[in-house]
Design a protein around this motif. Structure first.
Motif, PDB file in Angstrom:
ATOM      1  N   ALA A   1       0.862  -1.171   0.000  1.00 24.29           N
ATOM      2  CA  ALA A   1       0.000   0.000   0.000  1.00 24.29           C
ATOM      3  C   ALA A   1       0.898   1.220   0.000  1.00 24.29           C
ATOM      4  O   ALA A   1       1.964   1.213   0.618  1.00 24.29           O
TER       5      ALA A   1
ATOM      6  N   ASP B   1      -0.620   4.656   0.158  1.00 22.76           N
ATOM      7  CA  ASP B   1      -1.288   5.796   0.784  1.00 22.76           C
ATOM      8  C   ASP B   1      -2.640   5.349   1.323  1.00 22.76           C
ATOM      9  O   ASP B   1      -3.015   4.184   1.205  1.00 22.76           O
ATOM     10  N   PHE B   2      -3.371   6.293   1.902  1.00 26.15           N
ATOM     11  CA  PHE B   2      -4.712   6.001   2.413  1.00 26.15           C
ATOM     12  C   PHE B   2      -5.778   6.284   1.360  1.00 26.15           C
ATOM     13  O   PHE B   2      -6.957   6.315   1.672  1.00 26.15           O
TER      14      PHE B   2
ATOM     15  N   GLN C   1      -6.294   4.407  -1.295  1.00 23.15           N
ATOM     16  CA  GLN C   1      -6.500   3.118  -1.960  1.00 23.15           C
ATOM     17  C   GLN C   1      -5.561   2.877  -3.140  1.00 23.15           C
ATOM     18  O   GLN C   1      -5.893   2.151  -4.066  1.00 23.15           O
TER      19      GLN C   1
ATOM     20  N   ARG D   1      -6.103  -0.368  17.376  1.00 26.00           N
ATOM     21  CA  ARG D   1      -6.878   0.639  16.668  1.00 26.00           C
ATOM     22  C   ARG D   1      -7.209   1.842  17.550  1.00 26.00           C
ATOM     23  O   ARG D   1      -7.072   2.989  17.123  1.00 26.00           O
TER      24      ARG D   1
ATOM     25  N   LYS E   1      -5.066   9.250  13.997  1.00 21.91           N
ATOM     26  CA  LYS E   1      -4.255   9.246  12.769  1.00 21.91           C
ATOM     27  C   LYS E   1      -4.946   8.524  11.606  1.00 21.91           C
ATOM     28  O   LYS E   1      -4.503   8.632  10.480  1.00 21.91           O
ATOM     29  N   LEU E   2      -6.020   7.797  11.869  1.00 17.07           N
ATOM     30  CA  LEU E   2      -6.683   7.010  10.826  1.00 17.07           C
ATOM     31  C   LEU E   2      -7.681   7.856  10.046  1.00 17.07           C
ATOM     32  O   LEU E   2      -8.442   8.616  10.636  1.00 17.07           O
ATOM     33  N   PRO E   3      -7.682   7.712   8.713  1.00 20.76           N
ATOM     34  CA  PRO E   3      -8.665   8.451   7.921  1.00 20.76           C
ATOM     35  C   PRO E   3     -10.077   7.911   8.146  1.00 20.76           C
ATOM     36  O   PRO E   3     -10.241   6.757   8.568  1.00 20.76           O
TER      37      PRO E   3
ATOM     38  N   LEU F   1     -11.873   4.039   7.549  1.00 25.39           N
ATOM     39  CA  LEU F   1     -10.839   2.986   7.504  1.00 25.39           C
ATOM     40  C   LEU F   1     -11.044   2.011   8.626  1.00 25.39           C
ATOM     41  O   LEU F   1     -11.158   2.232   9.746  1.00 25.39           O
TER      42      LEU F   1
END
Length: 180
Positions: A39, A41-42, A44, A169, A175-177, A180
């Protein structure tokens, strides 16, 4: 500490799971094993390494689409077998008893045996390194696949399967978009 050959470097830096990449060009469907994935980036975007050494590569570049399917670790021998024969002269779906299913956003098939499949569009190719940059446009999972372990190749014929799960988590939420 003991020094080993520099060629062993890649066996310690394994970025992602071994995947099965399906393509379809007209009526011709194929599947190839790819062990170098990650992966990036966030948004996809993912990268896999492929080139003219893969029979499916030309179809991938012409159609600009594929499915990236995540096989369970229990498929290790099948995954290796798929990578050891060419789709130029072998129907890998028949030989390895794979069950292709229709995708919605691309012509390439999903694989029923896999944990998940990402329907992807090719957005870039970095030729000197064989980096195919993909954009996942749809993701499906198969909850009926009991083995949820991912298969990792270290580059020398040795494979590892994910095992223990650590859910941190809550520690990372800020920090998570979203989604997600």
């Amino acid at each position: 500490m003991q020094e080993v050959a520099v060629e062993k470097a890649l066996t310690f830096i394994e970025p992602g799971p071994v995947v099965l990449v399906t393509t379809a060009e007209g009526a011709k469907q194929n599947v190839m094993t790819i062990s170098w994935t990650m992966a990036i980036d966030f948004a996809q975007h993912i990268v896999l390494t492929a080139g003219g050494w893969n029979y499916s590569f030309d179809a991938l570049m012409r159609t600009k689409e594929c499915c990236v399917c995540i096989p369970p670790a229990s498929m290790a021998k099948t995954v290796v077998g798929i990578g050891m024969v060419s789709g130029a002269d072998t129907d890998k779906f028949e030989k390895f008893h794979l069950h292709p299913l229709p995708a919605q956003q691309v012509a390439a098939p999903l694989l029923e045996e896999c944990i998940a499949c990402l329907e992807c569009k090719v957005v870039d190719y970095v030729e000197p390194y064989g980096f195919v940059v993909l954009q996942a446009v749809r993701v499906v999972i198969n909850e009926e696949v009991e083995d949820r372990r991912l298969l990792h190749a270290v580059g020398d014929g040795i494979f590892f399967a994910d095992g223990e799960k650590f859910n941190l988590r809550q520690d990372m939420l800020e920090k998570l978009p979203p989604r997600l």
